[in-house]
Design a protein around this motif. Sequence first.
Motif, PDB file in Angstrom:
ATOM      1  N   TRP A  23       0.837  -1.203   0.000  1.00  0.00           N
ATOM      2  CA  TRP A  23       0.000   0.000   0.000  1.00  0.00           C
ATOM      3  C   TRP A  23       0.867   1.246   0.000  1.00  0.00           C
ATOM      4  O   TRP A  23       0.601   2.199  -0.721  1.00  0.00           O
ATOM      5  N   ARG A  24       1.911   1.234   0.809  1.00  0.00           N
ATOM      6  CA  ARG A  24       2.810   2.379   0.922  1.00  0.00           C
ATOM      7  C   ARG A  24       3.552   2.642  -0.376  1.00  0.00           C
ATOM      8  O   ARG A  24       3.836   3.788  -0.722  1.00  0.00           O
ATOM      9  N   GLY A  25       3.855   1.591  -1.133  1.00  0.00           N
ATOM     10  CA  GLY A  25       4.623   1.761  -2.359  1.00  0.00           C
ATOM     11  C   GLY A  25       3.842   2.336  -3.518  1.00  0.00           C
ATOM     12  O   GLY A  25       4.424   2.735  -4.514  1.00  0.00           O
ATOM     13  N   THR A  26       2.523   2.394  -3.415  1.00  0.00           N
ATOM     14  CA  THR A  26       1.714   2.902  -4.522  1.00  0.00           C
ATOM     15  C   THR A  26       1.273   4.339  -4.327  1.00  0.00           C
ATOM     16  O   THR A  26       0.443   4.827  -5.084  1.00  0.00           O
ATOM     17  N   ARG A  27       1.807   5.017  -3.348  1.00  0.00           N
ATOM     18  CA  ARG A  27       1.397   6.396  -3.070  1.00  0.00           C
ATOM     19  C   ARG A  27       2.550   7.141  -2.406  1.00  0.00           C
ATOM     20  O   ARG A  27       3.481   6.526  -1.898  1.00  0.00           O
ATOM     21  N   PRO A  28       2.518   8.478  -2.389  1.00  0.00           N
ATOM     22  CA  PRO A  28       3.600   9.243  -1.743  1.00  0.00           C
ATOM     23  C   PRO A  28       3.461   9.200  -0.214  1.00  0.00           C
ATOM     24  O   PRO A  28       3.041  10.164   0.412  1.00  0.00           O
ATOM     25  N   PHE A  29       3.825   8.068   0.361  1.00  0.00           N
ATOM     26  CA  PHE A  29       3.594   7.850   1.788  1.00  0.00           C
ATOM     27  C   PHE A  29       4.377   8.837   2.643  1.00  0.00           C
ATOM     28  O   PHE A  29       3.833   9.472   3.550  1.00  0.00           O
ATOM     29  N   TRP A  30       5.673   8.981   2.391  1.00  0.00           N
ATOM     30  CA  TRP A  30       6.501   9.841   3.229  1.00  0.00           C
ATOM     31  C   TRP A  30       6.124  11.304   3.061  1.00  0.00           C
ATOM     32  O   TRP A  30       6.200  12.082   4.019  1.00  0.00           O
ATOM     33  N   ALA A  31       5.719  11.690   1.871  1.00  0.00           N
ATOM     34  CA  ALA A  31       5.262  13.069   1.662  1.00  0.00           C
ATOM     35  C   ALA A  31       4.031  13.352   2.509  1.00  0.00           C
ATOM     36  O   ALA A  31       3.941  14.396   3.173  1.00  0.00           O
ATOM     37  N   GLY A  32       3.081  12.429   2.512  1.00  0.00           N
ATOM     38  CA  GLY A  32       1.883  12.607   3.330  1.00  0.00           C
ATOM     39  C   GLY A  32       2.193  12.622   4.810  1.00  0.00           C
ATOM     40  O   GLY A  32       1.618  13.404   5.573  1.00  0.00           O
ATOM     41  N   ILE A  70      -4.383  26.627   9.255  1.00  0.00           N
ATOM     42  CA  ILE A  70      -3.233  26.135   8.482  1.00  0.00           C
ATOM     43  C   ILE A  70      -2.870  24.720   8.920  1.00  0.00           C
ATOM     44  O   ILE A  70      -2.600  23.846   8.099  1.00  0.00           O
ATOM     45  N   GLY A  71      -2.869  24.470  10.228  1.00  0.00           N
ATOM     46  CA  GLY A  71      -2.541  23.137  10.722  1.00  0.00           C
ATOM     47  C   GLY A  71      -3.532  22.080  10.262  1.00  0.00           C
ATOM     48  O   GLY A  71      -3.149  20.990   9.820  1.00  0.00           O
ATOM     49  N   VAL A  72      -4.821  22.399  10.332  1.00  0.00           N
ATOM     50  CA  VAL A  72      -5.843  21.446   9.896  1.00  0.00           C
ATOM     51  C   VAL A  72      -5.745  21.216   8.390  1.00  0.00           C
ATOM     52  O   VAL A  72      -5.882  20.077   7.912  1.00  0.00           O
ATOM     53  N   LEU A  73      -5.490  22.263   7.619  1.00  0.00           N
ATOM     54  CA  LEU A  73      -5.330  22.101   6.168  1.00  0.00           C
ATOM     55  C   LEU A  73      -4.121  21.235   5.830  1.00  0.00           C
ATOM     56  O   LEU A  73      -4.180  20.417   4.905  1.00  0.00           O
ATOM     57  N   LEU A  74      -3.027  21.392   6.559  1.00  0.00           N
ATOM     58  CA  LEU A  74      -1.844  20.562   6.297  1.00  0.00           C
ATOM     59  C   LEU A  74      -2.117  19.093   6.633  1.00  0.00           C
ATOM     60  O   LEU A  74      -1.682  18.190   5.909  1.00  0.00           O
ATOM     61  N   VAL A  75      -2.823  18.849   7.720  1.00  0.00           N
ATOM     62  CA  VAL A  75      -3.188  17.463   8.053  1.00  0.00           C
ATOM     63  C   VAL A  75      -4.085  16.883   6.964  1.00  0.00           C
ATOM     64  O   VAL A  75      -3.910  15.740   6.533  1.00  0.00           O
ATOM     65  N   THR A  76      -5.041  17.687   6.493  1.00  0.00           N
ATOM     66  CA  THR A  76      -5.932  17.237   5.427  1.00  0.00           C
ATOM     67  C   THR A  76      -5.169  16.964   4.138  1.00  0.00           C
ATOM     68  O   THR A  76      -5.430  15.972   3.443  1.00  0.00           O
ATOM     69  N   LEU A  77      -4.207  17.822   3.809  1.00  0.00           N
ATOM     70  CA  LEU A  77      -3.400  17.608   2.604  1.00  0.00           C
ATOM     71  C   LEU A  77      -2.544  16.355   2.733  1.00  0.00           C
ATOM     72  O   LEU A  77      -2.347  15.625   1.752  1.00  0.00           O
ATOM     73  N   GLY A  78      -2.034  16.089   3.926  1.00  0.00           N
ATOM     74  CA  GLY A  78      -1.264  14.856   4.130  1.00  0.00           C
ATOM     75  C   GLY A  78      -2.111  13.621   3.911  1.00  0.00           C
ATOM     76  O   GLY A  78      -1.680  12.653   3.275  1.00  0.00           O
ATOM     77  N   LEU A  79      -3.339  13.635   4.421  1.00  0.00           N
ATOM     78  CA  LEU A  79      -4.244  12.507   4.191  1.00  0.00           C
ATOM     79  C   LEU A  79      -4.656  12.412   2.722  1.00  0.00           C
ATOM     80  O   LEU A  79      -4.834  11.311   2.196  1.00  0.00           O
ATOM     81  N   THR A  80      -4.790  13.558   2.058  1.00  0.00           N
ATOM     82  CA  THR A  80      -5.109  13.557   0.631  1.00  0.00           C
ATOM     83  C   THR A  80      -3.999  12.911  -0.177  1.00  0.00           C
ATOM     84  O   THR A  80      -4.261  12.177  -1.135  1.00  0.00           O
ATOM     85  N   MET A  81      -2.750  13.165   0.197  1.00  0.00           N
ATOM     86  CA  MET A  81      -1.624  12.537  -0.505  1.00  0.00           C
ATOM     87  C   MET A  81      -1.662  11.019  -0.359  1.00  0.00           C
ATOM     88  O   MET A  81      -1.242  10.300  -1.258  1.00  0.00           O
ATOM     89  N   TRP A  82      -2.154  10.541   0.750  1.00  0.00           N
ATOM     90  CA  TRP A  82      -2.231   9.088   0.969  1.00  0.00           C
ATOM     91  C   TRP A  82      -3.387   8.450   0.206  1.00  0.00           C
ATOM     92  O   TRP A  82      -3.217   7.412  -0.419  1.00  0.00           O
ATOM     93  N   PHE A  83      -4.557   9.066   0.289  1.00  0.00           N
ATOM     94  CA  PHE A  83      -5.753   8.392  -0.211  1.00  0.00           C
ATOM     95  C   PHE A  83      -6.231   8.892  -1.571  1.00  0.00           C
ATOM     96  O   PHE A  83      -7.068   8.256  -2.186  1.00  0.00           O
ATOM     97  N   GLN A  84      -5.750  10.025  -2.038  1.00  0.00           N
ATOM     98  CA  GLN A  84      -6.066  10.536  -3.369  1.00  0.00           C
ATOM     99  C   GLN A  84      -4.759  10.944  -4.042  1.00  0.00           C
ATOM    100  O   GLN A  84      -4.527  12.114  -4.355  1.00  0.00           O
ATOM    101  N   HIS A  85      -3.879   9.967  -4.259  1.00  0.00           N
ATOM    102  CA  HIS A  85      -2.539  10.302  -4.728  1.00  0.00           C
ATOM    103  C   HIS A  85      -2.512  10.843  -6.150  1.00  0.00           C
ATOM    104  O   HIS A  85      -1.482  11.310  -6.601  1.00  0.00           O
ATOM    105  N   ALA A  86      -3.636  10.832  -6.857  1.00  0.00           N
ATOM    106  CA  ALA A  86      -3.682  11.451  -8.187  1.00  0.00           C
ATOM    107  C   ALA A  86      -3.575  12.974  -8.086  1.00  0.00           C
ATOM    108  O   ALA A  86      -3.138  13.628  -9.033  1.00  0.00           O
TER     109      ALA A  86
END
Length: 197
Positions: A23-32, A70-86
């Motif tokens: 799962w981790r290999g198919t998305r930008p895990f560390w970026a998120g 800003i903090g909540v948006l960054l957390v949301t963007l991190g989760l977006t990188m995991w689950f919507q990596h497009a």
Amino acid sequence: MSAETPVQSAGTFARLRLRFRAWRGTRPFWAGLFTLLGGVPIAYFPYATLKLGTMSVAMATTAGAGSLIIGVLLVTLGLTMWFQHATRVFAGVAAIVLALVSLVVSNIGGFVIGFLLAMLGGALAVSWAPGKPKAEGAGPHEAEQGPSSEGAVETAPDGAVGEPGAPYHAHDPATDGPADRTPEAAAADSNGGYRVG
């Protein structure tokens, strides 16, 4: 409990670990992860009361709401990188912009900790590219065959040496007779081994 229980639990742990690794290999895990962790200090420090012995330090500023957003948006963007990596490029650029804004709005970007984590996460998200899946039936030897891109030279079938589109083979006077030499091979010899045309 039977004697097989530890073996089954080890097998379950290994399966879960391999599933998470896939799962981790198919998305930008560390970026998120870095983006998500960058949002935590940015949102936390303006609302925290730190105790230093008997003295309490509160970072109550007028920018507390901005820091929380800003903090909540960054957390949301991190989760977006995991689950919507497009949408990783958009999320990465947005994380970088929010990290830069947090320098001014949120106590120097959460004492620079959140700023650095969010910048690193955004940069990793922008630079991440999905891997190419292996072709079905591709063995380990097929990957070692060399380049298969547009400029790669393919080997010619027997008897096709010297034909247009075939790779150049050096002329060996000891084994090749004059009949084996084509005009293209002679031209290649006169050009230092490079084919012309």
